[in-house]
Motif scaffolding. Structure first.
Motif, PDB file in Angstrom:
ATOM      1  N   PHE A  85      16.945 -49.523 -15.038  1.00 39.21           N
ATOM      2  CA  PHE A  85      15.967 -50.596 -14.684  1.00 39.21           C
ATOM      3  C   PHE A  85      14.762 -50.424 -15.456  1.00 39.21           C
ATOM      4  O   PHE A  85      14.338 -51.544 -16.060  1.00 39.21           O
ATOM      5  CB  PHE A  85      15.335 -50.160 -12.965  1.00 39.21           C
ATOM      6  CG  PHE A  85      14.361 -51.229 -12.799  1.00 39.21           C
ATOM      7  CD1 PHE A  85      14.605 -52.685 -12.142  1.00 39.21           C
ATOM      8  CD2 PHE A  85      12.850 -51.128 -12.905  1.00 39.21           C
ATOM      9  CE1 PHE A  85      13.620 -53.518 -12.035  1.00 39.21           C
ATOM     10  CE2 PHE A  85      12.149 -51.611 -12.650  1.00 39.21           C
ATOM     11  CZ  PHE A  85      12.517 -53.146 -12.226  1.00 39.21           C
ATOM     12  N   PHE A  86      14.221 -49.298 -15.870  1.00 37.99           N
ATOM     13  CA  PHE A  86      13.149 -49.284 -16.629  1.00 37.99           C
ATOM     14  C   PHE A  86      13.418 -49.566 -18.126  1.00 37.99           C
ATOM     15  O   PHE A  86      12.690 -50.217 -18.947  1.00 37.99           O
ATOM     16  CB  PHE A  86      12.554 -47.938 -16.669  1.00 37.99           C
ATOM     17  CG  PHE A  86      11.529 -47.835 -15.390  1.00 37.99           C
ATOM     18  CD1 PHE A  86      10.537 -48.861 -15.109  1.00 37.99           C
ATOM     19  CD2 PHE A  86      11.662 -47.250 -14.317  1.00 37.99           C
ATOM     20  CE1 PHE A  86       9.568 -48.773 -14.143  1.00 37.99           C
ATOM     21  CE2 PHE A  86      10.936 -46.883 -12.989  1.00 37.99           C
ATOM     22  CZ  PHE A  86       9.852 -47.909 -13.021  1.00 37.99           C
ATOM     23  N   SER A  87      14.664 -49.291 -18.626  1.00 36.09           N
ATOM     24  CA  SER A  87      15.058 -49.709 -19.992  1.00 36.09           C
ATOM     25  C   SER A  87      15.077 -51.295 -19.880  1.00 36.09           C
ATOM     26  O   SER A  87      14.648 -51.881 -21.035  1.00 36.09           O
ATOM     27  CB  SER A  87      16.263 -48.822 -20.242  1.00 36.09           C
ATOM     28  OG  SER A  87      16.939 -49.316 -21.494  1.00 36.09           O
ATOM     29  N   LEU A  88      15.522 -51.719 -18.946  1.00 42.76           N
ATOM     30  CA  LEU A  88      15.621 -53.428 -18.998  1.00 42.76           C
ATOM     31  C   LEU A  88      14.311 -53.894 -18.923  1.00 42.76           C
ATOM     32  O   LEU A  88      14.100 -54.931 -19.642  1.00 42.76           O
ATOM     33  CB  LEU A  88      16.543 -53.708 -17.806  1.00 42.76           C
ATOM     34  CG  LEU A  88      17.982 -53.466 -17.816  1.00 42.76           C
ATOM     35  CD1 LEU A  88      18.744 -53.704 -16.324  1.00 42.76           C
ATOM     36  CD2 LEU A  88      18.717 -54.482 -18.923  1.00 42.76           C
ATOM     37  N   THR A  89      13.696 -53.161 -18.051  1.00 36.36           N
ATOM     38  CA  THR A  89      12.116 -53.947 -18.136  1.00 36.36           C
ATOM     39  C   THR A  89      11.477 -53.845 -19.614  1.00 36.36           C
ATOM     40  O   THR A  89      10.434 -54.923 -19.759  1.00 36.36           O
ATOM     41  CB  THR A  89      11.322 -52.969 -16.964  1.00 36.36           C
ATOM     42  OG1 THR A  89      11.994 -53.080 -15.872  1.00 36.36           O
ATOM     43  CG2 THR A  89       9.935 -53.460 -16.848  1.00 36.36           C
ATOM     44  N   ALA A  90      11.582 -52.403 -20.215  1.00 41.11           N
ATOM     45  CA  ALA A  90      11.020 -52.431 -21.531  1.00 41.11           C
ATOM     46  C   ALA A  90      11.739 -53.801 -22.427  1.00 41.11           C
ATOM     47  O   ALA A  90      10.760 -54.217 -22.983  1.00 41.11           O
ATOM     48  CB  ALA A  90      11.257 -51.096 -22.282  1.00 41.11           C
ATOM     49  N   LYS A  91      12.808 -54.054 -22.606  1.00 40.44           N
ATOM     50  CA  LYS A  91      13.492 -54.910 -23.144  1.00 40.44           C
ATOM     51  C   LYS A  91      13.016 -56.301 -22.961  1.00 40.44           C
ATOM     52  O   LYS A  91      12.609 -57.224 -23.777  1.00 40.44           O
ATOM     53  CB  LYS A  91      15.046 -54.856 -23.237  1.00 40.44           C
ATOM     54  CG  LYS A  91      15.566 -53.374 -23.554  1.00 40.44           C
ATOM     55  CD  LYS A  91      17.152 -53.547 -23.581  1.00 40.44           C
ATOM     56  CE  LYS A  91      17.631 -52.325 -24.052  1.00 40.44           C
ATOM     57  NZ  LYS A  91      19.217 -52.310 -23.808  1.00 40.44           N
ATOM     58  N   LEU A  92      12.954 -56.546 -21.595  1.00 44.85           N
ATOM     59  CA  LEU A  92      12.306 -57.939 -21.034  1.00 44.85           C
ATOM     60  C   LEU A  92      11.098 -58.122 -21.726  1.00 44.85           C
ATOM     61  O   LEU A  92      10.657 -58.947 -21.974  1.00 44.85           O
ATOM     62  CB  LEU A  92      12.490 -57.874 -19.476  1.00 44.85           C
ATOM     63  CG  LEU A  92      13.836 -58.053 -18.934  1.00 44.85           C
ATOM     64  CD1 LEU A  92      13.815 -58.038 -17.456  1.00 44.85           C
ATOM     65  CD2 LEU A  92      14.558 -59.326 -19.250  1.00 44.85           C
ATOM     66  N   ALA A  93      10.216 -56.950 -21.626  1.00 48.43           N
ATOM     67  CA  ALA A  93       8.587 -57.244 -21.702  1.00 48.43           C
ATOM     68  C   ALA A  93       8.687 -57.309 -23.437  1.00 48.43           C
ATOM     69  O   ALA A  93       7.823 -58.046 -23.699  1.00 48.43           O
ATOM     70  CB  ALA A  93       7.815 -55.642 -21.472  1.00 48.43           C
ATOM     71  N   VAL A  94       9.343 -56.785 -24.082  1.00 47.56           N
ATOM     72  CA  VAL A  94       9.280 -56.938 -25.576  1.00 47.56           C
ATOM     73  C   VAL A  94       9.631 -58.396 -25.781  1.00 47.56           C
ATOM     74  O   VAL A  94       8.856 -59.067 -26.535  1.00 47.56           O
ATOM     75  CB  VAL A  94      10.132 -55.884 -26.378  1.00 47.56           C
ATOM     76  CG1 VAL A  94      10.193 -56.294 -27.718  1.00 47.56           C
ATOM     77  CG2 VAL A  94       9.502 -54.379 -26.248  1.00 47.56           C
ATOM     78  N   LEU A  95      10.882 -58.680 -25.200  1.00 44.83           N
ATOM     79  CA  LEU A  95      11.161 -60.119 -25.635  1.00 44.83           C
ATOM     80  C   LEU A  95      10.213 -61.218 -24.960  1.00 44.83           C
ATOM     81  O   LEU A  95       9.955 -62.248 -25.688  1.00 44.83           O
ATOM     82  CB  LEU A  95      12.447 -60.374 -24.931  1.00 44.83           C
ATOM     83  CG  LEU A  95      13.616 -59.544 -25.709  1.00 44.83           C
ATOM     84  CD1 LEU A  95      15.041 -59.677 -24.556  1.00 44.83           C
ATOM     85  CD2 LEU A  95      13.784 -59.978 -27.206  1.00 44.83           C
ATOM     86  N   GLU A  96       9.559 -60.879 -23.872  1.00 39.11           N
ATOM     87  CA  GLU A  96       8.579 -61.960 -23.139  1.00 39.11           C
ATOM     88  C   GLU A  96       7.362 -61.970 -24.152  1.00 39.11           C
ATOM     89  O   GLU A  96       6.650 -63.069 -24.333  1.00 39.11           O
ATOM     90  CB  GLU A  96       8.411 -61.766 -21.882  1.00 39.11           C
ATOM     91  CG  GLU A  96       9.318 -61.692 -20.910  1.00 39.11           C
ATOM     92  CD  GLU A  96       9.428 -61.152 -19.646  1.00 39.11           C
ATOM     93  OE1 GLU A  96       8.578 -60.517 -19.559  1.00 39.11           O
ATOM     94  OE2 GLU A  96      10.503 -61.255 -18.981  1.00 39.11           O
ATOM     95  N   THR A  97       7.008 -60.942 -24.988  1.00 37.64           N
ATOM     96  CA  THR A  97       6.022 -61.066 -25.965  1.00 37.64           C
ATOM     97  C   THR A  97       6.347 -61.589 -27.083  1.00 37.64           C
ATOM     98  O   THR A  97       5.375 -62.461 -27.712  1.00 37.64           O
ATOM     99  CB  THR A  97       5.443 -59.636 -26.071  1.00 37.64           C
ATOM    100  OG1 THR A  97       5.046 -58.732 -24.830  1.00 37.64           O
ATOM    101  CG2 THR A  97       4.092 -59.601 -27.080  1.00 37.64           C
ATOM    102  N   ASP A  98       7.561 -61.564 -27.727  1.00 35.60           N
ATOM    103  CA  ASP A  98       7.953 -61.815 -28.884  1.00 35.60           C
ATOM    104  C   ASP A  98       8.488 -63.449 -28.839  1.00 35.60           C
ATOM    105  O   ASP A  98       8.293 -64.002 -30.014  1.00 35.60           O
ATOM    106  CB  ASP A  98       9.163 -61.095 -29.456  1.00 35.60           C
ATOM    107  CG  ASP A  98       9.518 -61.290 -30.843  1.00 35.60           C
ATOM    108  OD1 ASP A  98       8.609 -60.997 -31.643  1.00 35.60           O
ATOM    109  OD2 ASP A  98      10.677 -61.613 -31.030  1.00 35.60           O
ATOM    110  N   ARG A  99       9.097 -63.747 -27.824  1.00 37.41           N
ATOM    111  CA  ARG A  99       9.831 -65.389 -27.697  1.00 37.41           C
ATOM    112  C   ARG A  99       8.907 -66.094 -26.854  1.00 37.41           C
ATOM    113  O   ARG A  99       8.382 -65.618 -26.182  1.00 37.41           O
ATOM    114  CB  ARG A  99      11.382 -65.164 -27.178  1.00 37.41           C
ATOM    115  CG  ARG A  99      11.986 -64.258 -28.059  1.00 37.41           C
ATOM    116  CD  ARG A  99      12.366 -64.578 -29.558  1.00 37.41           C
ATOM    117  NE  ARG A  99      13.129 -63.863 -30.140  1.00 37.41           N
ATOM    118  CZ  ARG A  99      13.111 -63.724 -31.669  1.00 37.41           C
ATOM    119  NH1 ARG A  99      12.356 -64.164 -32.162  1.00 37.41           N
ATOM    120  NH2 ARG A  99      13.892 -62.919 -32.281  1.00 37.41           N
ATOM    121  N   SER A 100       9.252 -67.575 -27.091  1.00 34.98           N
ATOM    122  CA  SER A 100       8.606 -68.486 -26.095  1.00 34.98           C
ATOM    123  C   SER A 100       9.336 -68.529 -25.066  1.00 34.98           C
ATOM    124  O   SER A 100      10.680 -68.244 -24.675  1.00 34.98           O
ATOM    125  CB  SER A 100       8.659 -69.558 -26.781  1.00 34.98           C
ATOM    126  OG  SER A 100       9.929 -70.184 -27.052  1.00 34.98           O
TER     127      SER A 100
END
Length: 189
Positions: free
Chosen positions: A129-144
């Motif tokens: 869950f926390f690995s996915l949360t990190a990936k989601l957070a990075v993508l949400e910062t990087d992508r529209s």
């Protein structure tokens, strides 16, 4: 001086100054900090005593290759990708535990390592869950938002994180506290 924390941290980058700067910071807080000046040296240094690896992505022998090799060899260490590389949707299937974009503040570096040392004691669904949360957070910062909505990989990750949260046997109050601490880290992007 505050007592140092347990755990073995391996810092990997092909730029000596970067490795040495991170190692200097980390040695203020952790008992055993090791260094590797490149991907091949990291693989030579890898063993079962390593708890957390801070791994640069862009090196002549890439961090992506090092990550795959660490996993293929069965090392159970936590891996934090530390990089200036645009994460992109390619990170979806990468088996890392956290992702920090350079430059990284000292407090965020310490918090990320502390969390990964603690995460080693969690059960697999919580660490996923926390690995996915990190990936989601990075993508949400990087992508529209539009790019995210068009990415099937992002949407699958989001659904998987929701499903995992529903499966977790962690009391809501404890979970919300862990999630708040995890998401407080500036992962850049």
């Amino acid at each position: 001086m505050a007592q140092k924390r347990g755990g073995t941290v391996l810092v990997v980058d092909d730029e000596r100054e970067v490795v040495d700067a991170y190692a200097l910071r980390l040695r203020q807080r952790y008992d055993d900090v090791r260094t590797a000046y490149g991907g091949r040296e990291a693989l030579d240094a890898a063993d079962d005593s390593i708890d957390v690896v801070l791994l640069d992505r862009r090196m002549p022998y890439s961090g992506d290759k090092v990550l795959r090799e660490l996993r293929d060899r069965g090392y159970d260490c936590r891996v934090i990708m530390v990089t200036a590389v645009d994460p992109g949707f390619g990170i979806v299937d990468m088996p890392f535990d956290d992702y920090l974009c350079k430059p990284i503040e000292k407090a965020d570096l310490f918090a990320a390592v502390d969390q990964q040392l603690e995460a080693a004691s969690y059960d697999d669904p919580l660490t996923e869950f926390f690995s996915l949360t990190a990936k989601l957070a990075v993508l949400e910062t990087d992508r529209s938002p539009e790019q995210l909505a068009e990415s099937g990989a992002y949407l699958r990750m989001q659904r998987r994180a929701e499903d995992l949260r529903d499966e977790l046997s962690v009391p809501d109050e404890s979970f919300e506290e862990m999630l708040a601490e995890f998401t407080a880290i500036d992962r850049g992007g």
